[in-house]
Structures are given as C-alpha cells and as structure tokens.
Design an enzyme around this catalytic site. Structure first.
Site, PDB file in Angstrom:
ATOM      1  N   PHE A 146      91.889 118.892  74.785  1.00 12.06           N
ATOM      2  CA  PHE A 146      91.639 118.804  73.347  1.00 12.06           C
ATOM      3  C   PHE A 146      92.992 118.847  72.655  1.00 12.06           C
ATOM      4  CE2 PHE A 146      90.861 121.113  69.320  1.00 12.06           C
ATOM      5  CZ  PHE A 146      89.823 120.371  68.776  1.00 12.06           C
ATOM      6  N   LEU A 148      94.953 118.844  69.357  1.00 12.49           N
ATOM      7  CA  LEU A 148      95.048 119.018  67.908  1.00 12.49           C
ATOM      8  C   LEU A 148      96.460 119.449  67.504  1.00 12.49           C
ATOM      9  CD1 LEU A 148      93.659 119.346  65.071  1.00 12.49           C
ATOM     10  CD2 LEU A 148      93.072 121.674  65.754  1.00 12.49           C
ATOM     11  N   SER A 149      96.998 120.455  68.209  1.00  5.05           N
ATOM     12  CA  SER A 149      98.286 121.046  67.795  1.00  5.05           C
ATOM     13  C   SER A 149      99.441 120.062  67.964  1.00  5.05           C
ATOM     14  CB  SER A 149      98.594 122.280  68.632  1.00  5.05           C
ATOM     15  OG  SER A 149      97.572 123.220  68.487  1.00  5.05           O
ATOM     16  N   GLY A 154     100.264 123.603  63.740  1.00 14.74           N
ATOM     17  CA  GLY A 154      99.534 124.537  64.604  1.00 14.74           C
ATOM     18  C   GLY A 154      98.393 125.125  63.805  1.00 14.74           C
ATOM     19  N   GLY A 265      84.639 126.924  70.717  1.00 16.28           N
ATOM     20  CA  GLY A 265      85.790 127.283  71.551  1.00 16.28           C
ATOM     21  C   GLY A 265      86.182 128.737  71.353  1.00 16.28           C
ATOM     22  N   ARG A 291      95.028 158.246  91.794  1.00 20.51           N
ATOM     23  CA  ARG A 291      96.393 158.757  91.621  1.00 20.51           C
ATOM     24  C   ARG A 291      96.378 160.253  91.279  1.00 20.51           C
ATOM     25  NH1 ARG A 291     101.701 158.317  92.799  1.00 20.51           N
ATOM     26  NH2 ARG A 291     103.054 158.688  90.999  1.00 20.51           N
ATOM     27  N   GLU A 386      93.530 128.552  69.928  1.00 20.99           N
ATOM     28  CA  GLU A 386      92.253 128.272  69.245  1.00 20.99           C
ATOM     29  C   GLU A 386      92.137 129.050  67.922  1.00 20.99           C
ATOM     30  OE1 GLU A 386      88.867 127.362  71.512  1.00 20.99           O
ATOM     31  OE2 GLU A 386      90.038 126.888  73.305  1.00 20.99           O
ATOM     32  N   THR A 388      95.061 131.535  65.539  1.00 22.66           N
ATOM     33  CA  THR A 388      95.670 132.872  65.651  1.00 22.66           C
ATOM     34  C   THR A 388      94.742 133.920  65.018  1.00 22.66           C
ATOM     35  OG1 THR A 388      96.706 132.582  63.506  1.00 22.66           O
ATOM     36  CG2 THR A 388      98.010 131.892  65.430  1.00 22.66           C
TER      37      THR A 388
END
Ligand code: CAA
Length: 402
Positions: A146, A148-149, A154, A265, A291, A386, A388
């Site tokens: 895909f 787009l950017s 962006g 997405g 631990r 997808e 920020t």
C-alpha cells in the site's frame, strides 16, 4: 490467562415501555478460539526459530510468509469466493496478537496484506480487478503493498507529489513513495497519486501497479530500528504507464479509498502492538518467577509485582479496545474512531510495557537472546506507521467534536 472472555457484544432492545436490556457476551466462538490456537502454534513452531537472526540480518521471513499464505492467513477476511478464508475481524485481532508476540516483522505482512491491500480490493474494486489482483493475494500466492507515504507526505497525506496524469486510456505515473512495507517482495502495489492538483484531495486516484511495469524501480531496503525483518523500501515511478482499467473506483476516489482502507489497517496495527506488549509481558512474568535476588524470586518483590500488575491491566484494556473496533467492523458499524483509539492506546501500551519488560530482565534484557530488547525496538513503529499517535488523536477528536 486470557482465553475465553473478550468478545464484547452490547445489544440494547427498547420495548413498549422504553425499558431496555443490556447483554454483554465476552466469549469467543469455538472457531475463533481454534484460529487463535493455530496462530499461536504457528508462531511458536515456525516464527520463533531464527527470529533473532532474522532481526539481526534484516532477513525477510519469506518461507514463513509463504506458509502463512498456504494456511490462509494472508487473506483471512476475504470471502472464499475470492480465495480468502472468510473469517471475521475479531479472529484477525486474535491472529495478529499471537503472531506479534513472537515476530512483528512477519505479522506486519499479515496486517498489510489483509487490511490495506485485500480489504480495499474486495470492497472497492470491480469484478475484473478482483479476479486479476485480489484472488492471488487472498490465496497468499502473492503479497501486496500500500503506497501512500512520500518523502514529503507522511502525516499530511493529502499533500501528494506523485502524479498520475490522465493520458486517455492510461495514467502516466511519476514520483517516489517512501517506507513501503513489502516494497521489495510485493507483486501488486496500490499507489495513491495526484491526477488534478487543482481539485486537491478530490483530484487524487488509487492505481493498481504491477511489479515489472516499465519505469517502476524499487530502492534499497531501509536499515531500521525495529521490525528489521520486514521489507521496507522506497519506490520510484518514472513515466510508468498504468492502464485506466487499473484505477480503483471513480476518478478522484483515491484519497477516500486510502482513508477507508487505513481505518481497518489501524485495527491490525493496534492488534500488532497488543501482541508485542503481551509477548514482552509473558516473558517478564516467566523471568520474574525464575530469577532470584536477595534470596527469593524477583516476582516476590513488590517493585516487580507492581510493574507486572500495571502491564497486565494496560494490556487487557488495549485488548478490549482492539476487539471492540473489530466487533464494530464485523457488525457493519462505524469503526474509524474505535480503530484510532485502539491503535493510539495499544501502541502506547506496547512501548511502555516493552521498556518495563527490559527493566524486569535487568542486564539480560539488554542482550538479544532474551527477546525483550527486540520487542522494545519493534514496539516503536506501532506509534508511527498507519498514522502516528498524533494523527490518531486528530481522528478521535474530530469524531468527538463533529
Ligand atoms: N473515511 C472517508 N473519508 C475520509 C476519512 C475517512 N476515514 N477521513 C477523511 N476523509 C475525507 C474527508 O471527509 C474529506 O473529504 P470531503 O472534503 O469530501 O469531506 C477528505 O477525506 C479530506 O479529509 P480531511 O480534510 O480531514 O483531510 P486532512 O488533510 O485534514 O487529513 C488525516 C486527514 C486524518 C490527518 C489524514 O491525512 C491521515 O490519516 N493522515 C495519516 C496518513 C497515514 O496514516 N499514513 C500511513 C501510511 S500507510 C502505512 O504506514 C502502511 C504501511 O506500510 C504499514
């Protein structure tokens, strides 16, 4: 721990007297549980071996992706009519969580192929386009990308510099796309480009571009902080002739196509973030029980117990947000805001949880064999791609205020 209780369903029925009943069903179906188990088993047996080396050498998990395709995970929500598995979005969330606990470089391929490529092709393409492009992608015979950017577009996605000039029976495509997942391995690329700048976002189109079209070149693989096995490239288009028949939808539909596709997405990436967090949390619990310090397992120190309690609570909240967004999608309701909330929250939880998981592991957390440092590096991208975290807040606040 979290097996049967997360499928939330609320039904409000108004009777004659306007009283209402509220139902909430937190159970998964048997089929959903089976799919989740299958993804879990695949992650343990097929993804875990070699995951550290693939990360180190930035090696694309080609064999594993091929097997995921054969098992039907790459087109899991596509109708069987077009070669898919016909599953729901809730199952998709379960699968993404399980795969991402182990290998986010592989799970991003599942997310992009399902949500950003197959979904858009099935929902918005004509029959001829579906037969030609969707079927092989849904069957997992090919993978898609895909696009787009761009270097200068962006978050500000309407600001497309790639041009698709209308030449009659084809578009002449020119420009560069950046950070494209599956860029080097895909066969089919959904490319967003500006046809008529005077019309702004209404002059943008989405075109199906095939690998091998003349003038289309793939740049070198990006050397990344996290999801290093995934295949991220820039793409260059120089006078590529894309047939008109490869345009998705009406002229000018490209930006809305991208936005609608990204809604789904974001559920996939939210579930990826959830899986990264859950994977790190499970490792932290295991390590804390083994631990010893000051004569007892560190899990018996309150400083560690409180960290685990915070992680478990936040992961649970992230899981419910992911499942709610998926449930809304499955029931044909608006899910843009829910998907953005899920992605915003789950990605913040992934970052926070993985940092804390490294801390629980102490010095061992800082070396590769213990997996948590990789999960911490992988978590970061979920706050970026997808949309920020800041873009998710724009989407959420616009929904609240409209
Ligand atoms: N569904 C349908 N239409 C939508 C929509 C949606 N979810 N969101 C916006 N639109 C429409 C608007 O209604 C508007 O159309 P009209 O004028 O006809 O009403 C048009 O699109 C433009 O919308 P805005 O005015 O809201 O546009 P904007 O410039 O303010 O930007 C934005 C909106 C939400 C910030 C958008 O630019 C955006 O989502 N940016 C982030 C892009 C992104 O997520 N990039 C990720 C790259 S893909 C990736 O990472 C994939 C990978 O490889 C893993």
């Amino acid at each position: 721990m979290f097996n049967n209780f997360y499928y939330a369903c609320i039904v409000i029925i108004f009777g004659d007297n306007q009283s209402y009943k509220l139902y909430m069903n937190f159970e998964f179906t048997e089929e959903q549980l089976m799919i989740k188990q299958a993804a879990h088993d695949f992650a343990e047996t097929e993804l875990k071996p070699g995951v550290i080396e693939r990360d180190e050498h930035q090696k694309f998990p080609a064999e594993q992706i091929k097997k995921l395709g054969e098992l039907g995970f790459l087109g899991m929500m596509v109708s069987p009519q077009y070669g898919g598995s016909g599953l729901d979005a809730v199952s998709y969330v379960l699968v993404m969580e399980e795969l991402s606990k182990i290998d986010a470089s592989a799970s991003v391929v599942v997310s992009v192929n399902n949500s950003l490529v197959c979904y858009g092709l099935e929902k918005y393409c004509n029959e001829e386009q579906k037969q030609k492009y969707l079927v092989p992608l849904a069957k997992g015979e090919q993978i898609g990308a895909f696009c787009l950017s761009e270097p200068e577009a962006g978050s500000d996605a309407t600001s497309q510099h790639t041009t698709a000039i209308d030449m009659g029976d084809y578009y002449l495509l020119n420009g560069t796309k950046n950070w494209i997942t599956n860029g080097g391995n895909a066969s089919t690329y959904l490319v967003i480009a500006q046809t008529d700048a005077a019309k702004g976002h209404k002059g943008i189109n989405a075109l199906i571009v095939e690998r091998g079209m003349e003038g289309f070149t793939v740049g070198p693989k990006e050397n990344k902080l996290g999801i290093r096995g995934s295949d991220t490239h820039s793409l260059m288009f120089s006078d590529v002739k894309v047939p008109k028949a490869n345009r998705i939808g009406e002229d000018g539909f490209g930006f809305k196509f991208a936005m609608k596709t990204l809604e789904g997405g974001r559920i996939g990436i939210a579930a990826q973030a959830l899986g990264i967090a859950a994977g790190a949390y499970e490792l932290a619990v295991k390590y804390a029980k083994e631990r010893q310090t000051f004569g007892k397992p560190i899990a018996q120190h309150q400083a560690i117990q409180f960290k685990l309690a915070d992680m478990a609570t936040e992961i649970e909240a992230a899981r419910l947000l992911c499942l709610k967004a998926a449930w809304l999608k499955d029931h044909g309701q608006d899910y843009a805001q829910a998907a953005s909330m899920a992605k915003l929250f789950a990605s913040e939880v992934a970052m926070k949880t993985t940092v804390e998981a490294v801390q629980v592991h102490g010095g061992y957390g800082f070396v590769k064999e213990y997996h948590v440092e990789r999960l911490m590096r992988d978590a970061k991208i979920t706050q970026i791609y997808e949309g920020t975290s800041e873009i998710q807040k724009i989407v959420i606040s616009r929904e609240i205020l409209k």
